[in-house]
Design an enzyme around this catalytic site. Sequence first.
Site, PDB file in Angstrom:
ATOM      1  CD  GLU A  60      32.058  44.811  17.033  1.00 38.95           C
ATOM      2  OE1 GLU A  60      31.717  44.881  18.226  1.00 38.95           O
ATOM      3  OE2 GLU A  60      31.243  44.770  16.098  1.00 38.95           O
ATOM      4  CE1 TYR A 143      29.521  41.440  20.417  1.00 36.85           C
ATOM      5  CE2 TYR A 143      31.361  42.946  20.779  1.00 36.85           C
ATOM      6  CZ  TYR A 143      30.191  42.621  20.128  1.00 36.85           C
ATOM      7  OH  TYR A 143      29.703  43.438  19.157  1.00 36.85           O
ATOM      8  CG  ASP A 161      25.570  42.382  22.044  1.00 37.41           C
ATOM      9  OD1 ASP A 161      24.743  41.496  21.766  1.00 37.41           O
ATOM     10  OD2 ASP A 161      25.350  43.585  21.887  1.00 37.41           O
ATOM     11  CB  CYS A 226       8.907  43.359  18.713  1.00 39.81           C
ATOM     12  SG  CYS A 226       9.988  41.915  18.669  1.00 39.81           S
TER      13      CYS A 226
END
Length: 321
Positions: A60, A143, A161, A226
């Site tokens: 991260e 985050y 994010d 999508c």
Amino acid sequence: MTTPVELRDVAAQGAAGAGRAGSGSAHDLHLALLDWFAANARDLPWRDPAAGAWGVLVSEIMLQQTPVARVEPRWRDWMLRWPTPADLAAATPADVLRAWDRLGYPRRALRLREAAGVIAREHAGRVPTAMAALLALPGVGSYTAAAVTAFAHRRRAVVLDTNVRRVLARLIGGQALPPPSLLAAESERALDLLPDGDEDSARWNAALMELGALVCTARAPSCPACPVRSVCAWRRAGAPADSHAGKRRTQAWHGTDRQARGRLLAALRAAPGPLTPAELAAAWEPGPQFDRALAGLLADGLVAAETGPEGGSEGYALPLT
DNA sequence: TAACCGTGGAA
DNA sequence: TTTCCAAGGTT
């Protein structure tokens, strides 16, 4: 404040256009995206349970403002070399900065090392689970703390994010892109959509991020691919242009202090020992900007002044302590 | 809040 | 060539 009931209404309105029998609930939206994620998730090494919470935290930090493709090889090397927080805490800043290589924003590397020390000393070597303890770690903000909570500890957290913000701005908000700075309304919307269960919510967060990274991209989204296109508010609105266009300033690069800092640090990473000012001058032309960049690097702990036996300066190097 | 903090690939 | 942007955080 949007209540869960209102949220279900929002999701239901979107799903109403899906045309699928029995559609029309937030449940269907979740299923559609989670199914897509199950079939399309990238096989990233930090998603392997064997990576552990430490591996997730390292990933991260490295991934902050840095593409996955550039992070992956550095993460693999890093985890082999420093498999535990205590290992990293024992390393020198110079070693850490060289291993960081050119991931960018090298202060992240120093903060990660500092965070490793805190974890080793104050948390018995285990990445903390309490949100307050995570946020107290250097380099860990809202985050990253949420991401570690969700992806490492598999607990419920609002992960916001750049990917999630963009996906929700389109899917729910009907906007091309989220506003330049995070708004409270975005967090509320994300919380409303978050599944109740720990594991479901963790997968949901990962799925939203993955959709943003692979399909619902910033420049050229692949809407035909999508899984939730039929309920997308942005698409239903005709995919209008970014309403915030013009308010986003692009940061200059050429000729900036940041470029100077980058050049100087690159030279020091490549050098086996200290460099004299004259040697550093090969990386950036001497002058006020050179002085400013070097002073900044020293202040940030990215560079150390080497002192000779007579007390005079021998030059500059990556810090050994 | 806005500015600052790296790097490199894609369009 | 220039611009955009990538799993943000700190001050």
